[in-house]
Write an enzyme that holds these catalytic residues in place. Structure first.
Site, mmCIF file in Angstrom:
data_model
loop_
_atom_site.group_PDB
_atom_site.id
_atom_site.type_symbol
_atom_site.label_atom_id
_atom_site.label_comp_id
_atom_site.label_asym_id
_atom_site.label_seq_id
_atom_site.Cartn_x
_atom_site.Cartn_y
_atom_site.Cartn_z
ATOM 1 N N SER A 7 0.838 -1.207 0.000
ATOM 2 C CA SER A 7 0.000 0.000 0.000
ATOM 3 C C SER A 7 0.867 1.248 0.000
ATOM 4 C CB SER A 7 -0.901 0.016 1.232
ATOM 5 O OG SER A 7 -1.494 1.290 1.349
ATOM 6 N N HIS A 32 -1.421 -1.128 -4.237
ATOM 7 C CA HIS A 32 -2.678 -0.673 -3.630
ATOM 8 C C HIS A 32 -2.566 0.821 -3.341
ATOM 9 C CE1 HIS A 32 -6.404 -1.400 -1.365
ATOM 10 N NE2 HIS A 32 -5.919 -0.594 -0.419
ATOM 11 N N ASP A 34 -4.505 4.016 -1.736
ATOM 12 C CA ASP A 34 -5.605 4.389 -0.839
ATOM 13 C C ASP A 34 -5.993 5.849 -1.032
ATOM 14 O OD1 ASP A 34 -6.123 2.023 0.804
ATOM 15 O OD2 ASP A 34 -4.042 2.260 1.457
ATOM 16 N N MET A 36 -8.426 8.725 0.309
ATOM 17 C CA MET A 36 -9.287 9.085 1.449
ATOM 18 C C MET A 36 -9.732 10.535 1.296
ATOM 19 S SD MET A 36 -7.150 7.407 4.570
ATOM 20 C CE MET A 36 -6.394 5.782 4.443
ATOM 21 N N HIS A 65 -8.296 2.101 -4.111
ATOM 22 C CA HIS A 65 -9.287 1.888 -3.050
ATOM 23 C C HIS A 65 -9.879 3.244 -2.673
ATOM 24 C CE1 HIS A 65 -9.812 0.529 1.454
ATOM 25 N NE2 HIS A 65 -10.970 0.756 0.861
ATOM 26 N N MET A 67 -11.893 5.360 -0.544
ATOM 27 C CA MET A 67 -12.581 5.555 0.741
ATOM 28 C C MET A 67 -13.195 6.941 0.681
ATOM 29 S SD MET A 67 -9.687 3.782 3.113
ATOM 30 C CE MET A 67 -8.454 3.877 1.811
ATOM 31 N N MET A 136 -12.261 -5.341 4.535
ATOM 32 C CA MET A 136 -11.403 -4.568 5.435
ATOM 33 C C MET A 136 -11.171 -5.360 6.716
ATOM 34 S SD MET A 136 -10.658 -1.870 3.778
ATOM 35 C CE MET A 136 -9.618 -1.224 5.094
ATOM 36 N N PHE A 142 -6.390 4.603 8.335
ATOM 37 C CA PHE A 142 -4.981 4.723 8.706
ATOM 38 C C PHE A 142 -4.240 3.411 8.484
ATOM 39 C CE2 PHE A 142 -7.482 7.702 11.109
ATOM 40 C CZ PHE A 142 -6.793 8.895 10.943
ATOM 41 N N GLY A 143 -2.980 3.527 8.107
ATOM 42 C CA GLY A 143 -2.121 2.363 8.026
ATOM 43 C C GLY A 143 -1.579 2.037 9.417
ATOM 44 N N GLY A 144 -0.933 0.894 9.523
ATOM 45 C CA GLY A 144 -0.231 0.560 10.751
ATOM 46 C C GLY A 144 -1.106 0.106 11.909
ATOM 47 N N ASP A 174 -7.537 -6.188 3.662
ATOM 48 C CA ASP A 174 -6.824 -4.912 3.770
ATOM 49 C C ASP A 174 -6.764 -4.468 5.221
ATOM 50 O OD1 ASP A 174 -5.705 -2.434 3.388
ATOM 51 O OD2 ASP A 174 -7.388 -1.602 2.240
ATOM 52 N N GLY A 176 -3.489 -4.437 8.498
ATOM 53 C CA GLY A 176 -2.806 -5.167 9.560
ATOM 54 C C GLY A 176 -2.164 -6.479 9.157
ATOM 55 N N GLY A 196 0.789 -2.625 3.969
ATOM 56 C CA GLY A 196 1.379 -1.290 3.986
ATOM 57 C C GLY A 196 2.652 -1.271 4.791
HETATM 58 C C1 DX5 Z 1 -6.421 1.570 5.602
HETATM 59 C C2 DX5 Z 1 -6.011 1.334 4.190
HETATM 60 C C3 DX5 Z 1 -4.997 0.281 4.052
HETATM 61 C C4 DX5 Z 1 -3.673 0.548 4.702
HETATM 62 C C5 DX5 Z 1 -3.087 -0.749 5.139
HETATM 63 O O1 DX5 Z 1 -7.527 2.390 5.633
HETATM 64 O O2 DX5 Z 1 -7.116 0.978 3.387
HETATM 65 O O3 DX5 Z 1 -4.784 -0.055 2.690
HETATM 66 O O4 DX5 Z 1 -2.771 1.202 3.881
HETATM 67 O O5 DX5 Z 1 -1.928 -0.516 5.847
HETATM 68 P P1 DX5 Z 1 -1.326 -1.591 6.862
HETATM 69 O O6 DX5 Z 1 -0.978 -2.799 6.060
HETATM 70 O O7 DX5 Z 1 -0.157 -0.898 7.449
HETATM 71 O O8 DX5 Z 1 -2.422 -1.912 7.873
HETATM 72 ZN ZN ZN Z 2 -6.763 0.173 1.338
#
Ligand code: DX5
Ligand code: ZN
Length: 218
Positions: A7, A32, A34, A36, A65, A67, A136, A142-144, A174, A176, A196
């Site tokens: 991502s 991927h 994202d 937002m 993706h 969002m 999801m 958010f990532g991480g 998608d 974690g 990600g």
């Molecule tokens: C979250 C995103 C994910 C995110 C995943 O809203 O849709 O694609 O980047 O990141 P990780 O793999 O770090 O959870």
């Molecule tokens: Zn995503």
């Protein structure tokens, strides 16, 4: 082996072109991306101009993706910018049939996503015309974050309904995904997984991508 899709959200925003080149040379086939809008989720990322800027840099499949609260208004722009897969959320305000039809009219693959609290049955009215499903495994935004493992149970429900209808639609998860849960996700039936932080956050991204790919053998 599942397809691991890094991502872009976890890449270094000061050097996106280099990040994309590096991850592609690590063997990545799907990127991927994202998007937002600050309404559908409490965060902002980038728009279709980022997709357009990165398109000449890479031959990877751009898995976009959305969002967004009103993705219908932006689908054509994301398609023209060079997206390959465009995924909207079942929970958005746009008419989902119109979104999917427009994505197809633009010559792109159409995906539909469900957030953690949305039942997988929300996808069922659209299954016959979907090319891609995104489950999801974190609250989007958010990532991480840590994976919510219960979300993996949705995959079997979706696959059973697809099998009953004679459909074979790839299911992506998608949120974690990491080296310690990727096997469990593969066993739950995930065909594709976004990663990600687990890839872009690693010191050796190529090694991290390989490890996730290898561990995802069912
Ligand atoms: C979250 C995103 C994910 C995110 C995943 O809203 O849709 O694609 O980047 O990141 P990780 O793999 O770090 O959870
Ligand atoms: Zn995503």
């Amino acid at each position: 082996m599942a397809i691991i899709a890094p991502s872009l959200l976890s890449a270094d925003f000061t050097k996106m072109g280099d990040e994309v080149r590096e991850i592609e040379s690590a063997g990545t086939k799907v990127l991927h991306i994202d998007i937002m809008d600050g309404h559908f989720v409490p965060n902002l990322t980038f728009g279709y101009s980022m997709v357009k800027a990165l398109r000449p840099v890479s031959g990877m499949v751009f898995d976009v993706h959305l969002m967004m609260t009103n993705p219908l208004e932006y689908i054509e722009n994301f398609a023209k910018a060079g997206s390959d897969i465009i995924t909207v959320h079942a929970e958005c305000d746009s008419d989902l049939d119109r979104c999917i039809d427009l994505i197809h009219q633009c010559g792109k693959k159409a995906g539909l996503s469900v957030k953690p609290k949305t039942a997988p049955e929300a996808l069922f009215p659209y299954l016959d015309k979907l090319d891609h499903i995104l489950v999801m495994t974190v609250e989007p935004g958010f990532g991480g974050q840590s994976m919510m493992p219960d979300c993996l149970d949705k995959i079997a429900v979706i696959k059973a309904e697809c099998a009953a209808r004679g459909l074979c639609i790839p299911v992506m998860i998608d949120g974690g995904v990491n080296a310690s849960n990727v096997r469990k996700a593969a066993e739950a039936g995930a065909d594709m997984m976004v990663a990600g932080n687990a890839v872009f956050g690693a010191a050796d991204r190529a090694a991290a991508f390989r490890e996730l790919s290898e561990r995802s053998c069912k």
